[in-house]
Design an enzyme around this catalytic site. Sequence first.
Site: not given
Length: 249
Positions: A94, A232-233, A166, A96, A211, A172, A9-11
């Site tokens: 998501h 993500g990251g 999640e 966010e 994470s 994150g 998930n590149w966001k």
Amino acid sequence: MRKPIIAGNWKMNMTPSEARKLVTELVPLVRDAACDVVVCTPAVDFAAVNEVIKGTNVKLGAENMHWEASGAFTGELSAAMLKESGVEYVILGHSERRQYFGETDATVNKRVLAAVKAGLTPIICVGEKKEDREAGYTNALVSYQTLIALSGLTADEVKRVVIAYEPVWAIGTGLTATDEQANETIGVIREAVRSVYGDAADDVRIQYGGSMKPANCKSLMAQPEIDGGLIGGASLKAEDFSKIVHFDA
Ligand code: PGA
């Protein structure tokens, strides 16, 4: 047996030129993956990513979509737009989107129905906040989020969706749910699915996200209920993401 699925998930990261560079590095590193490999990217990156992943085992995903087919919804993207752009998966709900953009369980459900109808595979995100876990609400909350999101699908359609558990407090933050916490809560989600859709629950792939990185992916993926990861990251570096794809540090 459920085939594991690792999705990035590149966001809001990666311009088209950066995206091209990242997937060009990634493709050879994951060529022999035993799991499904997906990169969910900003829509402006679709064309660049598609050029590179065409004919490979890396599949394209989007990060959100609207439920209507077309119309006056400035800034939104429809399922047909995603399909025609080579997208196969779409992240929906998501945390966010829920936290910053007013997404609700009801709108997540509308998006899920539209995505499935269009032949896209939704990656439906559910998860509790820190205060929910501390108050003992985790199981009730994730069960509720899951069943509302799936409402209106047939059992056969449910078999094909992907759910991402999640915990919001782990996204994150560098904090990860323990292997046992993640496994237990994913088991709760699967039982919620079973309560309405019966044995279809055994086919639904449920990822862990929050994470997840090379250092912790092996033990998370060894848990019986965990069928993959939403990353993500660590998906922004080809080498890290490929290590997770191979479930290895
Ligand atoms: P993270 O993000 O891996 O950076 O915690 C996961 C996600 O939000 O899907």
